[in-house]
Design a protein around this motif. Structure first.
Motif, short mmCIF file in Angstrom:
data_model
loop_
_atom_site.label_atom_id
_atom_site.label_comp_id
_atom_site.label_asym_id
_atom_site.label_seq_id
_atom_site.Cartn_x
_atom_site.Cartn_y
_atom_site.Cartn_z
N ILE A 56 -22.36 135.61 71.44
CA ILE A 56 -21.52 135.93 72.96
C ILE A 56 -20.24 136.66 72.73
CG2 ILE A 56 -20.78 134.79 75.01
CD1 ILE A 56 -23.01 132.86 74.61
N LEU A 57 -19.34 136.00 71.90
CA LEU A 57 -17.86 136.49 71.84
C LEU A 57 -17.60 137.44 70.87
CD1 LEU A 57 -16.27 133.37 72.69
CD2 LEU A 57 -16.67 135.04 74.21
N GLY A 58 -18.43 137.43 69.78
CA GLY A 58 -18.30 138.56 68.57
C GLY A 58 -17.45 137.80 67.46
N TRP A 59 -16.73 136.77 67.76
CA TRP A 59 -15.95 136.15 66.85
C TRP A 59 -16.94 135.51 65.62
CZ3 TRP A 59 -10.94 137.71 66.74
CH2 TRP A 59 -10.67 138.03 67.96
N THR A 60 -16.62 135.59 64.32
CA THR A 60 -17.32 134.80 63.42
C THR A 60 -16.85 133.27 63.35
OG1 THR A 60 -16.34 135.40 61.55
CG2 THR A 60 -18.06 136.77 62.26
N ALA A 61 -17.80 132.44 62.51
CA ALA A 61 -17.45 131.21 62.33
C ALA A 61 -15.86 131.13 61.61
CB ALA A 61 -18.52 130.25 61.72
N GLY A 72 -4.49 133.10 71.98
CA GLY A 72 -4.17 134.32 71.43
C GLY A 72 -5.32 135.04 70.83
N TRP A 73 -6.36 134.52 70.98
CA TRP A 73 -7.69 135.42 70.65
C TRP A 73 -8.97 135.17 71.44
CZ3 TRP A 73 -12.19 132.50 68.55
CH2 TRP A 73 -12.03 131.40 68.77
N ALA A 74 -9.32 134.15 72.20
CA ALA A 74 -10.41 133.97 72.97
C ALA A 74 -9.99 134.02 74.28
CB ALA A 74 -11.27 133.00 72.66
N VAL A 75 -8.93 133.90 74.88
CA VAL A 75 -8.66 134.00 76.25
C VAL A 75 -7.18 134.90 76.49
CG1 VAL A 75 -9.57 131.81 76.68
CG2 VAL A 75 -7.04 131.98 76.09
N ARG A 76 -7.12 135.27 77.63
CA ARG A 76 -5.87 136.00 78.03
C ARG A 76 -4.57 135.21 77.86
NH1 ARG A 76 -6.30 139.48 83.29
NH2 ARG A 76 -6.49 137.21 84.00
N LYS A 106 -14.34 139.72 70.81
CA LYS A 106 -13.72 140.26 69.82
C LYS A 106 -13.25 141.73 70.15
CE LYS A 106 -13.83 140.62 64.74
NZ LYS A 106 -14.43 140.62 63.53
N ASP A 107 -14.26 142.51 70.71
CA ASP A 107 -13.79 143.83 71.06
C ASP A 107 -13.16 144.23 72.17
OD1 ASP A 107 -15.64 143.27 72.84
OD2 ASP A 107 -17.15 144.55 72.57
N GLY A 108 -12.48 142.99 72.86
CA GLY A 108 -11.27 143.14 73.93
C GLY A 108 -12.27 142.96 75.13
N GLY A 109 -13.50 142.83 75.30
CA GLY A 109 -14.14 142.48 76.60
C GLY A 109 -14.00 141.28 77.07
N ARG A 110 -14.37 141.16 78.50
CA ARG A 110 -14.45 139.71 78.99
C ARG A 110 -15.87 139.19 79.62
NH1 ARG A 110 -10.28 139.37 83.89
NH2 ARG A 110 -10.33 136.75 83.22
N VAL A 111 -16.23 137.83 79.25
CA VAL A 111 -17.45 137.23 79.51
C VAL A 111 -17.02 135.94 80.17
CG1 VAL A 111 -19.45 136.42 78.66
CG2 VAL A 111 -18.42 138.33 77.47
N LEU A 112 -17.74 135.99 81.44
CA LEU A 112 -17.69 134.80 82.25
C LEU A 112 -18.52 133.71 81.80
CD1 LEU A 112 -16.32 133.33 84.86
CD2 LEU A 112 -17.98 134.26 86.10
#
Length: 459
Positions: A56-61, A72-76, A106-112
């Motif tokens: 969903i977010l693109g960030w690996t474990a 600093g990484w997963a929220v604004r 991870k690519d800068g997009g936002r997901v609700l």
């Protein structure tokens, strides 16, 4: 995929080190979940991150585990404080909490996402962290809509809904379908369809089998069935219903290959509409036949021929045989056969040479009764009668041996009774009803006029 335990701590399950293979099993379970899952320790550090969260977010474990919160990484930055406060508040709250907020990919997009969070308790009952399960809001809404739709269909739908298993037995039915079957919802479950339906059950089972094998058909189908509970266990015409049915093959979403779980059968009772449509179509056809007969008889020089032509047009789609008897005496009633269709296969009505000898009708015969009552009389050998019973019944009444249903209509012209016309049906047709009698009386009035003219013109 998960952080190790803090050194020097134990829990009620055993020593600090997990059993051999325990870490691999935990990792497999977390990665196999359909929901994204992450966990934080009491300081807000990420300790677990599964593959669905990565999807969903693109960030690996490796990139997520060990970070402090989402800041600093997963929220604004503007949302970081509020998100962290809402997540960590679950450590001190009973039960689960549900939140919706936007995360950064991870690519800068936002997901609700919609996230459920709950406290993780240690062996001493104290909170040691928080676990969070989340999914994209639109996916969650789709799931909730599907569940709501299923519940509505099986509770309040205005048409019948039946889930049929692979053995063609109802597994779930809604209230509307249970009423259509004439029994309670629980009484329907697991029973063969043949216990619930009479006529038409073979066609229905064939359709269900086809759907299981081939898939969902492109259009609804209209099926005539008899409901055993409504008909008292008999396949009589009173209980025949027309159900417009749609079918959906149900396959398991968890299997690698489609595995049919059964068939979703949706139906709506359209009996009244179909009967009205059939009656209108029948009325149009019969009106056309009367019109064609009138034009044909207008070209007949012989009135007797005109009478037989009228009957030939009337028989189409109505009856198999017609007999015309002319009145030769009223006390007692004596009738002489003047025209008839062939006794074997259906054919045209032709004059009969009987030398004026009356037909030997037994007492109580429908034809003399029609003359005496100056009206129409119906008779039948009975629905489902054996062939021997039908032959005996027809022979006793001087009718062709394949006759099962009869309608005798008096012939009247200029205020006089001229005789009677008898319409006969075989086993392939139903009993004569009131609409049939009305049509037969219209035909009889035209036949009577022709026979009256024939008597006037006869030397």
């Amino acid at each position: 995929m998960s952080a190790s335990r803090r050194s020097g701590t134990t829990d009620e399950l055993g020593p600090e080190e997990p059993e051999p293979g325990g870490a691999e099993l935990l990792a497999a379970l977390l990665d196999g979940m359909d929901a994204a899952l992450c966990a934080f320790d009491a300081d807000g550090v990420v300790t677990h991150w599964n593959r669905e969260a990565e999807r969903i977010l693109g960030w690996t474990a490796a990139e997520a585990v060990g970070r402090h919160g989402f800041t600093g990484w997963a929220v604004r930055p503007a949302d970081a404080g509020d998100v962290e406060e809402r997540l960590l508040s679950a450590m001190d709250a009973p039960g689960r909490q549900v939140h919706e907020f936007a995360l950064v990919t991870k690519d800068g997009g936002r997901v609700l996402v919609r996230m459920q969070s709950a406290s993780v308790r240690g062996g001493d009952g104290k909170s040691s962290g928080v676990y969070c399960a989340f999914s994209e809001v639109h996916a969650q809404i789709d799931l909730e809509r599907s569940i709501a739709l299923s519940e509505a269909l099986f509770e309040t739908a205005s048409w019948g809904v039946v889930l049929v298993d692979a053995d063609l037995r109802p597994a779930v039915v809604n209230e509307h379908a249970a009423r259509a079957f004439g029994v309670g919802r629980s009484a329907v479950l697991g029973r063969p369809l043949a216990d619930l339906l009479g006529q038409g059950v073979e066609e229905l089972e064939s359709a269900l089998t086809h759907v299981l094998a081939e898939g969902t058909p492109p259009a609804p189908a209209e099926m005539w069935v008899t409901v055993r509970a409504a008909a008292g266990g008999d396949d009589d015409g009173e209980a025949r219903r027309c159900w417009r049915s749609g079918f959906l093959r149900l396959a398991s979403p968890l299997a690698e290959e489609p595995v049919p779980l059964g068939v979703g059968w949706l139906f709506l009772d359209v009996t009244e509409a179909k009967q009205a449509e059939q009656e209108a179509s029948q009325l149009r056809f019969r009106s056309q036949q009367l019109h064609r007969a009138a034009r044909a008889t207008a070209e007949c020089e012989d009135p007797t021929e005109a009478a037989t032509v009228q009957l030939d047009f009337a028989l189409a789609g109505f009856a198999d045989h017609a007999l015309v008897d002319v009145l030769a005496g009223e006390n007692p009633v004596r009738l002489v056969r003047t025209a008839a269709t062939p006794a074997g296969p259906p054919g045209p009505c032709r004059p009969v040479a009987t030398a004026g000898i009356p037909v030997r009708y037994p007492e109580g015969h429908p034809a003399p009764q029609s003359v005496e009552r100056v009206g129409s009389v119906r008779a039948s050998a009975g629905v489902g009668a054996s062939e021997d019973r039908v032959r005996e019944w027809a022979a006793a009444r001087q009718w062709p041996e394949d006759s099962v249903h009869a309608l005798c209509v008096v012939l009247r012209s200029r205020g006089r009774t001229l005789g009677v016309v008898t319409f006969l049906r075989g086993a392939g047709r139903g009993m004569f009803d009131r609409s049939d009698a009305a049509y037969a009386e219209s035909v009889a009035s035209r036949v009577a006029v022709s026979l009256d003219l024939a008597q006037i013109l006869s030397p």
